[in-house]
Design an enzyme around this catalytic site. Structure first.
Site, PDB file in Angstrom:
ATOM      1  N   LYS A  12       0.831  -1.209   0.000  1.00 31.97           N
ATOM      2  CA  LYS A  12       0.000   0.000   0.000  1.00 31.97           C
ATOM      3  C   LYS A  12       0.866   1.259   0.000  1.00 31.97           C
ATOM      4  CE  LYS A  12      -4.116  -2.102   1.987  1.00 31.97           C
ATOM      5  NZ  LYS A  12      -5.146  -2.090   3.049  1.00 31.97           N
ATOM      6  N   ASP A  69       9.751   6.622   7.975  1.00 34.76           N
ATOM      7  CA  ASP A  69       9.312   6.082   9.256  1.00 34.76           C
ATOM      8  C   ASP A  69       8.162   6.970   9.679  1.00 34.76           C
ATOM      9  OD1 ASP A  69       9.529   4.100  11.269  1.00 34.76           O
ATOM     10  OD2 ASP A  69      10.296   5.608  12.641  1.00 34.76           O
ATOM     11  N   SER A  70       7.047   6.365   9.951  1.00 35.25           N
ATOM     12  CA  SER A  70       5.856   7.139  10.227  1.00 35.25           C
ATOM     13  C   SER A  70       5.076   6.507  11.353  1.00 35.25           C
ATOM     14  CB  SER A  70       4.992   7.250   8.960  1.00 35.25           C
ATOM     15  OG  SER A  70       4.710   5.965   8.424  1.00 35.25           O
ATOM     16  N   HIS A 185       0.145  12.850   5.879  1.00 37.06           N
ATOM     17  CA  HIS A 185       1.508  13.115   6.325  1.00 37.06           C
ATOM     18  C   HIS A 185       2.532  12.617   5.320  1.00 37.06           C
ATOM     19  CE1 HIS A 185       0.141   9.199   7.504  1.00 37.06           C
ATOM     20  NE2 HIS A 185       1.300   8.819   7.998  1.00 37.06           N
ATOM     21  N   ARG A 186       2.282  11.433   4.756  1.00 34.70           N
ATOM     22  CA  ARG A 186       3.221  10.880   3.777  1.00 34.70           C
ATOM     23  C   ARG A 186       3.165  11.684   2.487  1.00 34.70           C
ATOM     24  NH1 ARG A 186       1.666   6.266   4.391  1.00 34.70           N
ATOM     25  NH2 ARG A 186       3.138   5.721   6.023  1.00 34.70           N
TER      26      ARG A 186
END
Length: 203
Positions: A12, A69-70, A185-186
């Site tokens: 995804k 990194d999330s 955010h991404r």
């Protein structure tokens, strides 16, 4: 055609980046390159983990590499789960267990104190060059019941501020992929990184 390695096996996430970059660039995942040992995520911040993953991928494969990194930072939990988001319930990537634990931890928190934000640190590593880091944040709140089947992770529990402004109260998992790409955010971190990535790829 130019290509970039996104240091993940999450299909995804790969699809999300491919949609944003369009047809100019082929996005590879870790399943598309020769296997190399994964180092554990031991950074104290999203940025540290993203840089470590991107540099490791670029060094091992010679490819221009991106890594993110999330996670979710909940105000009432002093910014946790944070870098532990994917393994909040104890094992990596168990979304249902992570969501259930988070809801239980916030059960007694009133609606006006359920603020939260998704955070994404994105690192670009070009072999032989210093890594570049960009950070995107997406503010919202945590609901009491999951809603929606799009997305992954904590998406069904997160109502972005934009949904509240619109008055529809949709969770991140109820947005269309195009809406999420624009707001998330991404998506924001990738938008900030695009000039650096295009320069690295010679576009």
């Amino acid at each position: 055609m130019s290509r970039v390695l996104l240091a993940t096996r999450n299909r995804k996430k790969l699809g999300e980046l491919q949609r944003i970059l369009g047809d100019q660039v082929t996005v590879l995942g870790l399943g598309d390159v020769p296997e190399f040992p994964d180092e554990p995520e031991i950074g104290a911040t999203f940025e540290e983990n993203a840089v470590a993953k991107a540099v490791q991928a670029a060094t091992a494969t010679g490819e221009i590499s991106l890594a993110d990194d999330s996670g979710l930072a909940v105000d009432a939990l002093n910014g946790m789960p944070g870098v532990l988001s994917a393994r909040w319930a104890g094992r990596h990537g168990e979304d249902a267990a992570n969501n259930a634990l988070l809801l239980a931890q916030l059960a007694d928190v009133p609606d006006d104190r359920r603020g939260a934000g998704f955070v994404c640190a994105l690192a670009l590593a070009v072999p032989g060059a210093e890594p570049v880091i960009r950070r995107g944040e997406w503010r919202g709140r945590i609901v009491r019941e999951a809603g929606g089947s799009n997305g992954f992770g904590y998406d069904p529990l997160f109502v972005p501020a934009e949904s509240d402004v619109a008055g529809d109260g949709r969770t991140s998992a109820q947005l269309t992929p195009a809406e999420k790409d624009q707001l998330s955010h991404r998506g924001r971190a990738i938008a900030l990184m695009l000039p650096d990535l295009k320069l690295a790829l010679g576009l």
